[in-house]
Design a protein around this motif. Structure first.
Motif, PDB file in Angstrom:
ATOM      1  N   GLN A 175      46.175  34.725  36.970  1.00 34.06           N
ATOM      2  CA  GLN A 175      47.170  35.221  36.827  1.00 34.06           C
ATOM      3  C   GLN A 175      47.628  35.054  35.382  1.00 34.06           C
ATOM      4  OE1 GLN A 175      51.742  36.078  38.113  1.00 34.06           O
ATOM      5  NE2 GLN A 175      50.582  38.048  38.082  1.00 34.06           N
TER       6      GLN A 175
ATOM      7  N   ASP B  18      49.181  36.400  31.227  1.00 31.18           N
ATOM      8  CA  ASP B  18      50.601  37.548  30.984  1.00 31.18           C
ATOM      9  C   ASP B  18      50.735  37.312  29.598  1.00 31.18           C
ATOM     10  OD1 ASP B  18      52.412  39.076  29.999  1.00 31.18           O
ATOM     11  OD2 ASP B  18      53.642  38.976  32.217  1.00 31.18           O
TER      12      ASP B  18
ATOM     13  N   ASN C 259      44.505  39.514  36.315  1.00 29.82           N
ATOM     14  CA  ASN C 259      44.089  38.091  36.714  1.00 29.82           C
ATOM     15  C   ASN C 259      42.746  38.618  36.454  1.00 29.82           C
ATOM     16  OD1 ASN C 259      46.635  38.417  38.760  1.00 29.82           O
ATOM     17  ND2 ASN C 259      45.866  39.792  39.808  1.00 29.82           N
TER      18      ASN C 259
ATOM     19  N   GLU D 248      48.135  27.848  37.365  1.00 31.71           N
ATOM     20  CA  GLU D 248      47.833  29.187  38.275  1.00 31.71           C
ATOM     21  C   GLU D 248      47.698  30.136  37.613  1.00 31.71           C
ATOM     22  OE1 GLU D 248      46.763  29.835  41.684  1.00 31.71           O
ATOM     23  OE2 GLU D 248      45.612  27.740  41.636  1.00 31.71           O
ATOM     24  N   GLN D 249      48.622  30.062  37.336  1.00 30.71           N
ATOM     25  CA  GLN D 249      49.718  31.165  36.022  1.00 30.71           C
ATOM     26  C   GLN D 249      50.276  30.600  34.974  1.00 30.71           C
ATOM     27  OE1 GLN D 249      53.090  32.718  38.501  1.00 30.71           O
ATOM     28  NE2 GLN D 249      52.323  34.123  40.081  1.00 30.71           N
TER      29      GLN D 249
ATOM     30  N   LYS E 201      52.275  32.685  31.133  1.00 28.03           N
ATOM     31  CA  LYS E 201      52.662  33.658  31.200  1.00 28.03           C
ATOM     32  C   LYS E 201      53.216  33.525  29.431  1.00 28.03           C
ATOM     33  CE  LYS E 201      56.172  37.175  31.911  1.00 28.03           C
ATOM     34  NZ  LYS E 201      57.771  37.490  32.985  1.00 28.03           N
TER      35      LYS E 201
END
Length: 139
Positions: free
Chosen positions: A60, A62, A69, A132-133, A135
């Motif tokens: 993910q 951002d 995704n 995994e993410q 931002k």
């Protein structure tokens, strides 16, 4: 006779470093091991290629409110574009937390006139670390 040749070859091969992303886990100033040290280095350099090596197959992302995704390759391109538009000058991790198998860090990215807060979530599985993410928020 076969064993005599095998042992020296094995010892010879063991003397070479194995290059993988996890070999790049470093120690911070306090001597603690941290996956975020090399990640922070790649963020500061604006190196999308090396940073993408840490991406999970799907993650993910951002970037300033645009949430995706996406695959590793898509994320690499998005981060490459971000670094092109906002060339990093400095990146500093200001907070780390979590424990195996999930850790996260928050850092400040200075791109010369623009400041960003970056949150990075790393998960460990199969003895490897994956982002995994990711931002990125404008301050």
């Amino acid at each position: 006779m076969n064993r005599l040749i095998t042992i020296p070859i094995f010892l010879f091969l063991m003397s070479f470093p194995v290059w993988s992303q996890n070999q790049d886990v470093c120690r911070d100033d306090d001597g603690n091991s941290s996956v975020f040290i090399p990640i922070a280095k790649y963020m500061e350099r604006g190196d999308a290629e090396c940073l993408a090596a840490w991406f999970a197959d799907n993650l993910q992302l951002d970037v300033m409110g645009t949430i995706s995704n996406c695959s590793r390759n898509q994320a690499r391109q998005i981060i490459r574009n971000f670094f092109t538009n906002y060339t990093p000058r400095c990146f500093e991790i200001v907070y780390r937390s979590g424990c195996y198998p999930v850790e996260y860090a928050v850092g400040n990215l200075d791109s010369g006139g623009n400041m960003f807060t970056v949150t990075i979530l790393v998960k460990t599985n199969d003895s490897r670390n994956y982002i995994e993410q990711l931002k990125i928020e404008k301050q």
